[in-house]
Design a protein around this motif. Structure first.
Motif, PDB file in Angstrom:
ATOM      1  N   GLU A  24       0.717  -1.238   0.163  1.00  0.00           N
ATOM      2  CA  GLU A  24      -0.063   0.114   0.011  1.00  0.00           C
ATOM      3  C   GLU A  24       0.944   1.243  -0.152  1.00  0.00           C
ATOM      4  O   GLU A  24       0.321   2.366  -0.401  1.00  0.00           O
ATOM      5  N   ALA A  25       2.255   1.243   0.530  1.00  0.00           N
ATOM      6  CA  ALA A  25       2.997   2.241   0.519  1.00  0.00           C
ATOM      7  C   ALA A  25       3.199   3.164  -0.920  1.00  0.00           C
ATOM      8  O   ALA A  25       3.439   4.185  -0.998  1.00  0.00           O
ATOM      9  N   GLN A  26       2.668   2.279  -1.906  1.00  0.00           N
ATOM     10  CA  GLN A  26       3.052   2.833  -3.278  1.00  0.00           C
ATOM     11  C   GLN A  26       2.117   4.034  -3.464  1.00  0.00           C
ATOM     12  O   GLN A  26       2.052   4.945  -4.467  1.00  0.00           O
ATOM     13  N   HIS A  27       1.068   4.098  -2.694  1.00  0.00           N
ATOM     14  CA  HIS A  27       0.043   5.065  -2.808  1.00  0.00           C
ATOM     15  C   HIS A  27       0.424   6.317  -1.965  1.00  0.00           C
ATOM     16  O   HIS A  27      -0.669   7.294  -1.976  1.00  0.00           O
ATOM     17  N   GLY A  28       1.408   6.486  -1.406  1.00  0.00           N
ATOM     18  CA  GLY A  28       1.744   7.599  -0.493  1.00  0.00           C
ATOM     19  C   GLY A  28       3.074   7.915  -0.913  1.00  0.00           C
ATOM     20  O   GLY A  28       4.025   7.273  -1.456  1.00  0.00           O
ATOM     21  N   ARG A  29       3.734   8.924  -0.106  1.00  0.00           N
ATOM     22  CA  ARG A  29       5.141   9.256  -0.160  1.00  0.00           C
ATOM     23  C   ARG A  29       5.310  10.075   0.915  1.00  0.00           C
ATOM     24  O   ARG A  29       4.520  10.632   1.841  1.00  0.00           O
ATOM     25  N   PRO A  30       6.639  10.262   1.420  1.00  0.00           N
ATOM     26  CA  PRO A  30       7.164  10.915   2.612  1.00  0.00           C
ATOM     27  C   PRO A  30       6.903  12.399   2.668  1.00  0.00           C
ATOM     28  O   PRO A  30       6.926  12.889   1.705  1.00  0.00           O
ATOM     29  N   ALA A  31       6.634  12.581   3.919  1.00  0.00           N
ATOM     30  CA  ALA A  31       6.434  14.063   4.055  1.00  0.00           C
ATOM     31  C   ALA A  31       7.609  14.893   3.699  1.00  0.00           C
ATOM     32  O   ALA A  31       8.711  14.569   3.615  1.00  0.00           O
ATOM     33  N   SER A  32       7.604  16.123   2.922  1.00  0.00           N
ATOM     34  CA  SER A  32       8.520  16.884   2.371  1.00  0.00           C
ATOM     35  C   SER A  32       8.376  18.303   2.963  1.00  0.00           C
ATOM     36  O   SER A  32       9.497  19.176   2.722  1.00  0.00           O
ATOM     37  N   TYR A  33       7.451  18.659   3.842  1.00  0.00           N
ATOM     38  CA  TYR A  33       7.346  20.131   4.095  1.00  0.00           C
ATOM     39  C   TYR A  33       8.396  20.311   5.291  1.00  0.00           C
ATOM     40  O   TYR A  33       8.801  21.579   5.572  1.00  0.00           O
ATOM     41  N   ILE A  34       8.890  19.355   5.881  1.00  0.00           N
ATOM     42  CA  ILE A  34       9.955  19.266   6.760  1.00  0.00           C
ATOM     43  C   ILE A  34      10.973  18.726   5.947  1.00  0.00           C
ATOM     44  O   ILE A  34      11.137  17.441   6.044  1.00  0.00           O
ATOM     45  N   PRO A  97     -12.757  18.171  18.036  1.00  0.00           N
ATOM     46  CA  PRO A  97     -12.210  18.184  16.648  1.00  0.00           C
ATOM     47  C   PRO A  97     -12.456  19.771  15.661  1.00  0.00           C
ATOM     48  O   PRO A  97     -13.241  20.125  15.801  1.00  0.00           O
ATOM     49  N   THR A  98     -11.551  19.628  14.885  1.00  0.00           N
ATOM     50  CA  THR A  98     -11.653  20.827  14.039  1.00  0.00           C
ATOM     51  C   THR A  98     -12.260  20.828  12.514  1.00  0.00           C
ATOM     52  O   THR A  98     -12.846  21.674  12.161  1.00  0.00           O
ATOM     53  N   GLY A  99     -12.076  19.689  11.911  1.00  0.00           N
ATOM     54  CA  GLY A  99     -12.481  19.715  10.684  1.00  0.00           C
ATOM     55  C   GLY A  99     -11.563  20.301   9.696  1.00  0.00           C
ATOM     56  O   GLY A  99     -11.775  20.147   8.573  1.00  0.00           O
ATOM     57  N   ASP A 100     -10.428  20.910  10.150  1.00  0.00           N
ATOM     58  CA  ASP A 100      -9.639  21.743   9.647  1.00  0.00           C
ATOM     59  C   ASP A 100      -8.117  20.825   9.412  1.00  0.00           C
ATOM     60  O   ASP A 100      -7.859  19.918  10.176  1.00  0.00           O
ATOM     61  N   ASP A 101      -7.213  21.337   8.515  1.00  0.00           N
ATOM     62  CA  ASP A 101      -6.006  20.663   8.723  1.00  0.00           C
ATOM     63  C   ASP A 101      -5.166  21.045   9.925  1.00  0.00           C
ATOM     64  O   ASP A 101      -5.513  21.892  10.731  1.00  0.00           O
ATOM     65  N   PHE A 102      -4.261  20.159  10.162  1.00  0.00           N
ATOM     66  CA  PHE A 102      -3.810  20.118  11.602  1.00  0.00           C
ATOM     67  C   PHE A 102      -2.923  21.600  11.639  1.00  0.00           C
ATOM     68  O   PHE A 102      -2.576  21.857  12.889  1.00  0.00           O
ATOM     69  N   ASN A 103      -2.592  22.146  10.689  1.00  0.00           N
ATOM     70  CA  ASN A 103      -1.770  23.516  10.926  1.00  0.00           C
ATOM     71  C   ASN A 103      -2.340  24.520  10.530  1.00  0.00           C
ATOM     72  O   ASN A 103      -1.999  25.877  10.234  1.00  0.00           O
ATOM     73  N   HIS A 172       7.452  28.194   9.177  1.00  0.00           N
ATOM     74  CA  HIS A 172       6.823  29.516   9.173  1.00  0.00           C
ATOM     75  C   HIS A 172       5.543  29.500   9.598  1.00  0.00           C
ATOM     76  O   HIS A 172       5.157  30.483   9.977  1.00  0.00           O
ATOM     77  N   ARG A 173       4.667  28.487   9.007  1.00  0.00           N
ATOM     78  CA  ARG A 173       3.194  28.295   9.364  1.00  0.00           C
ATOM     79  C   ARG A 173       3.385  28.207  10.947  1.00  0.00           C
ATOM     80  O   ARG A 173       2.357  28.894  11.665  1.00  0.00           O
ATOM     81  N   ASN A 174       4.017  27.310  11.477  1.00  0.00           N
ATOM     82  CA  ASN A 174       4.042  27.227  13.150  1.00  0.00           C
ATOM     83  C   ASN A 174       4.349  28.498  13.868  1.00  0.00           C
ATOM     84  O   ASN A 174       3.947  28.962  14.776  1.00  0.00           O
ATOM     85  N   ARG A 175       5.128  28.944  13.171  1.00  0.00           N
ATOM     86  CA  ARG A 175       5.540  30.496  13.885  1.00  0.00           C
ATOM     87  C   ARG A 175       4.594  31.644  13.691  1.00  0.00           C
ATOM     88  O   ARG A 175       4.253  32.080  14.739  1.00  0.00           O
ATOM     89  N   SER A 176       3.737  31.513  12.615  1.00  0.00           N
ATOM     90  CA  SER A 176       2.849  32.449  12.561  1.00  0.00           C
ATOM     91  C   SER A 176       1.721  31.877  13.487  1.00  0.00           C
ATOM     92  O   SER A 176       1.065  32.944  14.151  1.00  0.00           O
ATOM     93  N   LEU A 177       1.410  30.720  13.528  1.00  0.00           N
ATOM     94  CA  LEU A 177       0.538  30.307  14.662  1.00  0.00           C
ATOM     95  C   LEU A 177       0.416  30.731  15.932  1.00  0.00           C
ATOM     96  O   LEU A 177      -0.259  31.151  16.616  1.00  0.00           O
ATOM     97  N   ALA A 178       1.738  30.615  16.274  1.00  0.00           N
ATOM     98  CA  ALA A 178       2.201  30.974  17.775  1.00  0.00           C
ATOM     99  C   ALA A 178       2.124  32.486  17.903  1.00  0.00           C
ATOM    100  O   ALA A 178       1.927  32.886  19.118  1.00  0.00           O
ATOM    101  N   TYR A 179       2.542  33.236  16.893  1.00  0.00           N
ATOM    102  CA  TYR A 179       2.519  34.519  17.107  1.00  0.00           C
ATOM    103  C   TYR A 179       0.931  35.223  17.147  1.00  0.00           C
ATOM    104  O   TYR A 179       0.575  36.001  17.719  1.00  0.00           O
ATOM    105  N   PHE A 180       0.090  34.452  16.147  1.00  0.00           N
ATOM    106  CA  PHE A 180      -1.318  34.638  16.568  1.00  0.00           C
ATOM    107  C   PHE A 180      -1.897  34.339  17.834  1.00  0.00           C
ATOM    108  O   PHE A 180      -2.621  34.941  18.405  1.00  0.00           O
ATOM    109  N   LEU A 181      -1.219  32.985  18.486  1.00  0.00           N
ATOM    110  CA  LEU A 181      -1.718  32.777  19.862  1.00  0.00           C
ATOM    111  C   LEU A 181      -1.339  33.980  20.586  1.00  0.00           C
ATOM    112  O   LEU A 181      -1.906  34.257  21.801  1.00  0.00           O
ATOM    113  N   LYS A 182      -0.099  34.407  20.579  1.00  0.00           N
ATOM    114  CA  LYS A 182       0.549  35.389  21.341  1.00  0.00           C
ATOM    115  C   LYS A 182      -0.367  36.600  21.493  1.00  0.00           C
ATOM    116  O   LYS A 182      -0.648  37.352  22.369  1.00  0.00           O
TER     117      LYS A 182
END
Length: 314
Positions: A24-34, A97-103, A172-182
């Motif tokens: 089944e692994a052929q239907h996915g790929r490793p994360a690349s945003y990190i 739950p949010t129903g949105d993407d985790f980030n 960059h997204r996590n940093r944006s989230l953190a400053y928004f929370l701040k």
């Protein structure tokens, strides 16, 4: 089927189940945003099952080492609850739950009171990280590592410096989230110091045996599998397992609950921690991910096992 007969059946079938799921692994790929995660072997798949009576099964690439990523969020939540208590933690994060993407930061702006919906999305986990006791980022990171070392029984457990640096440089997204929370007065602590602890606990290195041991502690309601000593209060484990069912598999949590029916938490390095309450801790890794961020082969393997052994809690 008796417990012994079930164990013997799992022993015989696990290598066959894993071989089928690996395709089944052929239907996915490793994360690349990190960037550092993109180097993972896409066809890897491993699993470890630990039983409450101390037995262990391994199959496939079970010794493959990866980083916990979002799996760590379950345990930083437990540590924050132990440090601060329920009332303070859930003044800062919600339980839905949010129903949105985790980030995503969408609902932070649209829905009052502007706190993260739950502790397992990135905004919630960053907030939870800020609630871990300690005077400095180094002290908080040390406490997180000590907690993981106690739960896994591995005093050498640590974080991967290369993955940590890769996350820190590209978050960059996590940093944006953190400053928004701040700005929303949700995050009281210093943003960069909080993110430093967050990136490090997401970068903790583990293998399937570590995941299975962590899962078994949760399956036993917070008790050490060998000594019976309470490592985490039962109430807090109950909270964590509830979040794992409702939010643990990103936006596929409802589907996973229906198809697999076990408390679980995934991470974008391909790991999945799952548990059969009172009986088994399970650690699975398969770096090839689907579009929801979950291991394609890992989810398939867990579904296969749960259906074959009638493990669903529902």
């Amino acid at each position: 089927m008796t417990n012994e007969a079930q164990w013997q059946h799992i022993t015989a079938q696990l290598p066959l189940w894993l071989a089928k799921s690996r395709s089944e692994a052929q239907h996915g790929r490793p994360a690349s945003y990190i960037p550092e995660l993109a180097h993972a072997p896409a066809d890897a798949l491993g699993a470890v099952i630990l039983s409450a009576d101390g037995r262990k099964l391994e199959a496939g690439d079970s010794s493959y080492v990866f980083t916990l990523q979002s799996i760590s969020k379950v345990f930083t939540l437990l540590l924050a609850l132990m440090d601060q208590g329920e009332e303070r933690v859930f003044r800062k994060v919600g339980m839905e739950p949010t129903g949105d993407d985790f980030n995503s930061m969408l609902k932070l702006e649209l829905v009052e009171p502007g706190i993260p919906f739950n502790p397992l999305i990135n905004a919630g986990a960053i907030t939870v990280t800020s609630l871990i006791a300690g005077q400095t980022p180094t002290e908080r990171t040390s406490r997180v590592l000590a907690f993981f070392r106690e739960l896994t029984g591995d005093p050498a457990l640590t974080y991967n410096e290369t993955v940590y640096a890769s996350e820190k440089a590209t978050a960059h997204r996590n940093r944006s989230l953190a400053y928004f929370l701040k700005d929303n007065d949700v995050l009281d602590a210093d943003v960069e110091e909080t993110l430093d602890v967050y990136f490090k606990h997401c970068s903790i290195e583990a293998d399937c045996s570590h995941l299975a041991r962590l899962a078994l502690v949760l399956a036993l309601n917070g008790k050490d599998p060998h000594t019976g000593r309470e490592l985490v209060p039962r109430r807090y484990v109950q909270i964590a397992k509830s979040f794992m069912i409702t939010c643990g598999m990103y936006n596929a949590s409802g589907e996973f609950a229906i198809q697999v029916g076990l408390p679980a938490k995934s991470g974008v390095a391909g790991g999945i921690l799952a548990l059969v309450p009172g009986r088994y801790g399970i650690g699975v890794v398969g770096p090839a991910l689907n579009d929801k961020g979950n291991s394609v082969a890992g989810v398939h393997l867990l579904r296969t096992m749960s259906e074959a052994m009638d493990w669903s809690i529902f």
